[in-house]
Every structure is written in C-alpha cells, then in structure tokens.
Design an enzyme around this catalytic site. Structure first.
Site: not given
Ligand code: MEV
Length: 425
Positions: A77, A375, A278, A262
């Site tokens: 990413e 991004h 792992d 995430k």
């Molecule tokens: C994107 O890879 C991760 C985010 O969505 C995390 C978040 O929303 O805190 C930007």
C-alpha cells in the site's frame, strides 16, 4: 542534505552504505542477488513455483526509547511507510516513543474428553496435576532441552474450567526469544502424552498452543506538541482535539473500530512481514484481544498543561527475533540487522510504536483534509518518477498533475517532464 524520501532508490542505498547501516553483502541482497534463492524457497513450502516480492521500504524518524531507527516495512500500500514516517517525525520532536513489554509466556491447551460426558471430574484433574507437576516439568524440559539455556521454559501448569465433557490442562511456556510455535507445540504434545497415559477415563483430544497470547503484550507511549500538529487551515490544538474525538469514536463504534484498527495494523503487519515473523499469528492474537470492553488498542488524550497530544498503545504482539523464517529468509535477517538485531522484547516495543505512529497519521489526515489528498500526492509522485523525473524536477511535475487530477497518467507526466526540460534549456 536531501531528505531520505527525496532520493532515488540507488541514492538511498548509497546513503545507507555511507552511514554504515548496510554493508556490501546487504547491497548485493538488495540489488543483484535474488532476494530469496530458489534452493531456500523450494524447501520452505510445498509445490513452490516462484516468489512473490513486495516492496521493502524504511520508515524514517523513529526514536524509540532514545534510539534512532529506520524501520524496515514490507508492504504494497503506497501510503503506509510515508504515513508512519510522517507521524514518527512529529513524535520524535517531543522525545520519541517510550515502550514497555510483558512477555510472560504462551498458553498451550491440552484438551481431553471425559468418557462419561455428564460427570466432569475437574477436582480429580486438579489433584492429578498437583501430584504430577514435578514429572510434568521434567517431561517439558526433556522435550526441548535447549529452551532453558535460551532463557525460556515451562512457567506454569493449571487446570482450566471444564464444560460439556471437556477437561483441559493449560501450560504456560516462555519461548525465550523465539516466536514459539514449534517449541510450545513440541512441549505440549510431550506433556499431553505423559498425562493421557496416566489419566483413567479421559481421552486426549488435542494439544496445541493458543494464539490468544494476551500475556505477550507491548505498550508504547508517544507525545506530540500541539505546535507539531497544525495543517494549513487548522491550528495544532484543534487538530489534537479532533484526533482525541476520532479515537474516542472508535471505542464506541464497532463499524469505525474495524477501520481504525486496520490503520494500526497497516504499520504493524508491514514490520512483522519484513522481519520474517508470522503475520497470521499476529493477526489472530490482536483480534482475539478485542471485545466489547476493548474495541481497539490505542487511547489518545490531551495534556493541556504541556500542550501535547498523548497517545498510548497496548497490544498483544507474540513476536520472535530468532528461529523460523527469520533464520532462513535473507530479507528478514537483513531487516533485523537494520534494527540492530533486537531481542524479542525490543522488537515488540518497536512494532507497537509503528502501530501507534500509523494510527496517528491516519487520524490526523482523516480529521483534517481526509486521506485522499495524501494518497493522490503519492500517486502523482510515483507517476512523475516512472516518467523519469529527478528529485529536482519532482515538485513541478507533481504540481502539474495535481492541477488536473482527471488527466493524471504516465503519458501526462511524461509530457509535463518534457515541457519542464525544454523550458529550462
Ligand atoms: C487505510 O489503509 C487506513 C485508514 O482507513 C485507517 C483509518 O481510517 O484510521 C486510513
């Protein structure tokens, strides 16, 4: 001095070489030699037909317990490394991360079924374990004789609550600096066999470690001065308050917590992979830790007196720093060397800090301009570089792409670069 992220890949390697962070052997692994020789790969998995490279990058500006580090991250990413570096820089200006680690052992479950499923004999099992504990310890020692010399060993034997005809003995095993799956499962199977042979009326169902490793935890704390948080249109105090609100919302909204987490795992998984640990074990461990009472691992608050945003992460990270893929994968060995060959505790503190930095970067973007701007900038930069722009030309080509995002493509980047070069002739 040109910033690390503004250099080309070759220039970065040259700088690392000058800094003595890498040697000629490392350079060969990173450039000429296949990162994973076929002879090694073919013996790692069944039916191997090739390798699957992902980019390895370095997150910059990490100061962890007073030590400055570039942290290797393997990830596809585009924004993950940039985001972690950016947050680590803000944190470094207030002194960096402070970590602490609890590494008390991994639980193995020895599961038995009671022949008479209606009459659980938990008391009998407790008595058995009490009487046989010295022998169980001996069996454990003999199953993995070198573990104690590496600082590990069996730390505890207990009987778990039984239900529905299942009876359970738990072993708490300290794997030393190894991740521990092989060590723990070897000991678990040996002890299970010893017990099964002596327990009348109980059949051994299985013996296996639990990936719910709540007592292998790392904590990291970070502070950021309000003065290091503003954006073009929002002051630092306001950004800090909005970050605290975003973090609080993740604690009350399961929908949001999944995404918040995430963002934390973006950083964590990339270092876990780069160091040959792992990833499935880490994912199982971190998600087993969540519940209605704990929807996430980070907490953010404000220190009004010091005008700082304060972040804290507390997360299970059953990592190893020796053994397994760490000893076979050349890139994993290289990553650990870049981190100055940390022991497992130190690595846990580093990885937790990267998770906290990733969380900060994501929330700061979300509560100010949104994540797409950053991004898109990375995407424009990558188009400009693919078109052949040098560091000194990047900014102008990126600005040209940004002025008409709908037309951004490799072709447009090439046209913009040619125009720039023609006008500066
Ligand atoms: C994107 O890879 C991760 C985010 O969505 C995390 C978040 O929303 O805190 C930007």
């Amino acid at each position: 001095m040109t910033k690390f992220y503004e250099l080309s890949t070759g220039e970065r390697l040259a700088r690392l070489r000058v800094e003595d962070a890498i040697d000629d052997g490392d350079l060969r692994i990173l450039t000429d030699e296949p990162a994973l020789p076929t002879a090694v790969a073919a013996n790692m998995v069944e039916n191997q037909i090739g390798n699957f490279p992902v980019p390895l990058g370095l997150a910059d500006h990490f100061v962890i317990d007073g030590e400055t580090l570039r942290v290797p991250m393997a990830v596809e990413e585009p924004s993950v490394i940039a985001a972690a570096s950016n947050a680590a820089h803000r944190i470094a200006r207030a002194g960096g991360f402070r970590t602490s680690v609890h590494r008390d052992g991994i639980t193995a479950q020895l599961v038995f079924t009671n022949n008479d499923s209606l009459s659980s004999d938990n008391g009998g099992l407790t008595r058995f374990v009490r009487e046989h504990e010295p022998a169980i310890r001996k069996v454990a020692r003999e199953a993995h004789p070198s573990l104690e010399t590496h600082g590990g060993g069996l730390r505890g034997v207990s009987v778990s609550v039984s239900a529905e005809g299942f009876e359970e003995i738990d072993l708490l095993i300290d794997p030393g600096d190894a991740m521990g799956a092989n060590v723990v499962n070897t000991i678990a199977e040996a002890v299970a066999k010893y017990c099964a042979e002596r327990l009348d009326g109980l059949d051994l169902l299985m013996a296996i470690l639990s990936n719910d490793t709540g007592n292998q935890r790392a904590q990291s704390e970070a502070r950021i001065d309000f003065d290091n948080l503003p954006t073009r249109d929002m002051d630092g105090a306001e950004v800090a308050r909005r970050i605290v609100a975003a973090a609080r919302f993740a604690e009350i909204s399961p929908l949001r917590a999944a995404t918040h987490n995430k963002g934390i795992m973006n950083g964590i998984n990339a270092v876990v992979l780069a160091t040959g640990n792992d990833t499935r074990n880490i994912n199982a461990a971190v998600y087993a830790d969540l519940s209605e009472q704990r929807r996430t691992w980070t907490k953010w608050s404000i220190d009004e007196e010091r005008r700082q945003l304060v972040g804290h992460i507390d997360i299970p990270l059953p990592l190893g720093s020796v053994g397994g893929a760490m000893s076979t994968l050349p890139m994993a060995k290289f990553s650990l060397k870049l981190l100055r060959n940390p022991d497992a505790r130190r690595l846990m503190g580093i990885v937790a800090s990267v998770g906290l930095a990733s969380n900060l970067a994501a929330m700061r973007a979300l509560v100010t301009r949104g994540i797409q701007e950053g991004h898109m900038n990375l995407q424009f930069k990558s188009l400009a570089m693919s078109a052949g722009a040098k560091s000194s030309e990047l900014e102008q080509v990126v600005a040209g792409l940004r002025s008409d995002p709908a037309k951004a493509s490799l072709e447009t980047a090439t046209i913009l670069l040619n125009q720039l070069r023609n006008t500066s002739k």
